[in-house]
Design a protein around this motif. Structure first.
Motif, PDB file in Angstrom:
ATOM      1  N   THR A  78      24.906  23.061  -3.998  1.00  0.00           N
ATOM      2  CA  THR A  78      24.615  23.963  -5.125  1.00  0.00           C
ATOM      3  C   THR A  78      23.272  23.483  -5.625  1.00  0.00           C
ATOM      4  O   THR A  78      22.754  22.220  -5.514  1.00  0.00           O
ATOM      5  CB  THR A  78      25.779  24.116  -6.203  1.00  0.00           C
ATOM      6  N   VAL A  79      22.298  24.376  -5.940  1.00  0.00           N
ATOM      7  CA  VAL A  79      20.905  24.006  -6.325  1.00  0.00           C
ATOM      8  C   VAL A  79      20.615  24.616  -7.472  1.00  0.00           C
ATOM      9  O   VAL A  79      21.006  25.935  -7.747  1.00  0.00           O
ATOM     10  CB  VAL A  79      19.941  24.150  -5.083  1.00  0.00           C
ATOM     11  N   SER A  80      19.856  24.265  -8.338  1.00  0.00           N
ATOM     12  CA  SER A  80      19.219  24.858  -9.604  1.00  0.00           C
ATOM     13  C   SER A  80      17.649  24.165  -9.702  1.00  0.00           C
ATOM     14  O   SER A  80      17.487  23.219  -9.129  1.00  0.00           O
ATOM     15  CB  SER A  80      20.028  24.802 -10.729  1.00  0.00           C
ATOM     16  N   LEU A  81      16.843  25.138 -10.454  1.00  0.00           N
ATOM     17  CA  LEU A  81      15.610  24.616 -10.739  1.00  0.00           C
ATOM     18  C   LEU A  81      15.442  24.459 -12.320  1.00  0.00           C
ATOM     19  O   LEU A  81      15.960  25.201 -12.956  1.00  0.00           O
ATOM     20  CB  LEU A  81      14.448  25.635 -10.006  1.00  0.00           C
ATOM     21  N   ALA A  82      14.647  23.557 -12.862  1.00  0.00           N
ATOM     22  CA  ALA A  82      14.422  23.223 -14.024  1.00  0.00           C
ATOM     23  C   ALA A  82      13.303  22.541 -14.376  1.00  0.00           C
ATOM     24  O   ALA A  82      12.271  21.991 -13.435  1.00  0.00           O
ATOM     25  CB  ALA A  82      15.572  22.405 -14.524  1.00  0.00           C
ATOM     26  N   ASN A  83      12.757  22.595 -15.883  1.00  0.00           N
ATOM     27  CA  ASN A  83      11.719  21.785 -16.226  1.00  0.00           C
ATOM     28  C   ASN A  83      10.293  22.223 -15.637  1.00  0.00           C
ATOM     29  O   ASN A  83       9.656  21.280 -15.234  1.00  0.00           O
ATOM     30  CB  ASN A  83      11.817  20.372 -16.264  1.00  0.00           C
ATOM     31  N   PHE A  84      10.120  23.507 -15.373  1.00  0.00           N
ATOM     32  CA  PHE A  84       8.408  23.874 -15.112  1.00  0.00           C
ATOM     33  C   PHE A  84       7.661  23.311 -15.673  1.00  0.00           C
ATOM     34  O   PHE A  84       7.465  23.369 -16.993  1.00  0.00           O
ATOM     35  CB  PHE A  84       8.579  25.187 -14.673  1.00  0.00           C
TER      36      PHE A  84
ATOM     37  N   VAL B 270      16.185  26.608  -1.295  1.00  0.00           N
ATOM     38  CA  VAL B 270      17.412  26.665  -0.564  1.00  0.00           C
ATOM     39  C   VAL B 270      17.526  25.016  -0.247  1.00  0.00           C
ATOM     40  O   VAL B 270      16.587  24.485   0.672  1.00  0.00           O
ATOM     41  CB  VAL B 270      17.341  27.403   0.601  1.00  0.00           C
ATOM     42  N   VAL B 271      18.599  24.403  -0.330  1.00  0.00           N
ATOM     43  CA  VAL B 271      18.722  23.251   0.169  1.00  0.00           C
ATOM     44  C   VAL B 271      19.848  23.207   1.058  1.00  0.00           C
ATOM     45  O   VAL B 271      21.002  23.720   1.018  1.00  0.00           O
ATOM     46  CB  VAL B 271      19.475  22.040  -1.012  1.00  0.00           C
ATOM     47  N   THR B 272      19.654  22.631   2.433  1.00  0.00           N
ATOM     48  CA  THR B 272      20.560  22.526   3.527  1.00  0.00           C
ATOM     49  C   THR B 272      21.057  20.953   3.563  1.00  0.00           C
ATOM     50  O   THR B 272      20.119  20.142   3.651  1.00  0.00           O
ATOM     51  CB  THR B 272      19.600  22.824   4.757  1.00  0.00           C
ATOM     52  N   ASP B 273      22.393  20.830   3.649  1.00  0.00           N
ATOM     53  CA  ASP B 273      22.790  19.477   3.782  1.00  0.00           C
ATOM     54  C   ASP B 273      22.694  19.005   5.239  1.00  0.00           C
ATOM     55  O   ASP B 273      22.545  19.753   6.201  1.00  0.00           O
ATOM     56  CB  ASP B 273      24.298  19.405   3.205  1.00  0.00           C
TER      57      ASP B 273
ATOM     58  N   ILE C  14       2.019  23.094 -10.180  1.00  0.00           N
ATOM     59  CA  ILE C  14       3.180  23.419 -10.808  1.00  0.00           C
ATOM     60  C   ILE C  14       4.276  22.506 -10.336  1.00  0.00           C
ATOM     61  O   ILE C  14       4.671  22.192  -9.242  1.00  0.00           O
ATOM     62  CB  ILE C  14       3.876  24.606 -10.843  1.00  0.00           C
ATOM     63  N   ALA C  15       4.702  21.562 -11.374  1.00  0.00           N
ATOM     64  CA  ALA C  15       5.701  20.281 -11.064  1.00  0.00           C
ATOM     65  C   ALA C  15       7.166  21.237 -11.604  1.00  0.00           C
ATOM     66  O   ALA C  15       6.968  21.769 -12.691  1.00  0.00           O
ATOM     67  CB  ALA C  15       5.303  19.141 -11.808  1.00  0.00           C
ATOM     68  N   PHE C  16       7.924  20.787 -10.922  1.00  0.00           N
ATOM     69  CA  PHE C  16       9.555  21.231 -11.349  1.00  0.00           C
ATOM     70  C   PHE C  16      10.597  20.181 -11.048  1.00  0.00           C
ATOM     71  O   PHE C  16      10.183  19.337  -9.903  1.00  0.00           O
ATOM     72  CB  PHE C  16       9.677  22.633 -11.221  1.00  0.00           C
ATOM     73  N   ASN C  17      11.744  20.373 -11.310  1.00  0.00           N
ATOM     74  CA  ASN C  17      12.786  19.639 -10.745  1.00  0.00           C
ATOM     75  C   ASN C  17      13.800  20.471 -10.130  1.00  0.00           C
ATOM     76  O   ASN C  17      14.023  21.417 -10.323  1.00  0.00           O
ATOM     77  CB  ASN C  17      13.595  18.967 -11.986  1.00  0.00           C
ATOM     78  N   ILE C  18      14.165  20.044  -9.018  1.00  0.00           N
ATOM     79  CA  ILE C  18      15.219  20.581  -7.904  1.00  0.00           C
ATOM     80  C   ILE C  18      16.360  19.590  -8.239  1.00  0.00           C
ATOM     81  O   ILE C  18      16.511  18.473  -8.103  1.00  0.00           O
ATOM     82  CB  ILE C  18      14.885  20.432  -6.420  1.00  0.00           C
ATOM     83  N   LEU C  19      17.611  20.383  -8.616  1.00  0.00           N
ATOM     84  CA  LEU C  19      18.828  19.793  -8.828  1.00  0.00           C
ATOM     85  C   LEU C  19      19.944  20.108  -7.923  1.00  0.00           C
ATOM     86  O   LEU C  19      20.206  21.153  -7.661  1.00  0.00           O
ATOM     87  CB  LEU C  19      19.416  20.189 -10.540  1.00  0.00           C
ATOM     88  N   SER C  20      20.080  19.029  -6.924  1.00  0.00           N
ATOM     89  CA  SER C  20      20.959  19.458  -5.954  1.00  0.00           C
ATOM     90  C   SER C  20      22.250  18.702  -6.071  1.00  0.00           C
ATOM     91  O   SER C  20      22.494  17.548  -6.457  1.00  0.00           O
ATOM     92  CB  SER C  20      20.210  18.957  -4.538  1.00  0.00           C
ATOM     93  N   SER C  21      23.502  19.315  -5.485  1.00  0.00           N
ATOM     94  CA  SER C  21      24.715  18.787  -5.511  1.00  0.00           C
ATOM     95  C   SER C  21      24.626  17.703  -4.494  1.00  0.00           C
ATOM     96  O   SER C  21      25.755  16.871  -4.577  1.00  0.00           O
ATOM     97  CB  SER C  21      25.754  19.506  -5.478  1.00  0.00           C
TER      98      SER C  21
END
Length: 108
Positions: A2-8, A69-72, A15-22
């Protein structure tokens, strides 16, 4: 994963941001100016948790859309996470000295 984006965090041309990945894997970042049909894509390695990334080379004062999109390691791809942010105008105004003007020191 699972993935989400935060803190643009926009700047002049980045543009810096965080990718939160499981899970750890490879993140495919697609981005474009809002209204454009052409996407630019780049890939970065991510670990499980919060991953800081910065997309550079953007035009200032423009709104941009992002899709990640994150691919494991097993080849499983996340559902795309999306977000948007606008770059800023960080150029200071230029002030030039006026010529041919005399100072008048009248007191009011």
């Amino acid at each position: 994963p699972t993935v989400s984006l935060a803190n643009f965090n926009p700047a002049g041309t980045s543009i810096a941001f965080n990718i939160l990945s499981s899970e750890a894997g490879s993140a495919t970042i697609s981005y474009r100016e809002v209204g454009s049909t052409a996407w630019t894509t780049l890939s970065v390695a991510v670990s499980a948790g919060t991953n800081a990334v910065t997309v550079t080379g953007l035009f200032s004062e423009m709104a941009h859309e992002f899709s990640v999109v994150v691919t494991d390691a097993a080849g499983n791809a996340s559902i795309p996470a999306s977000g948007s942010a606008s770059t800023l105008d960080i150029t200071s105004p230029v002030v030039t000295a006026a010529t041919g003007i005399s100072a008048d020191h009248d007191t009011i």
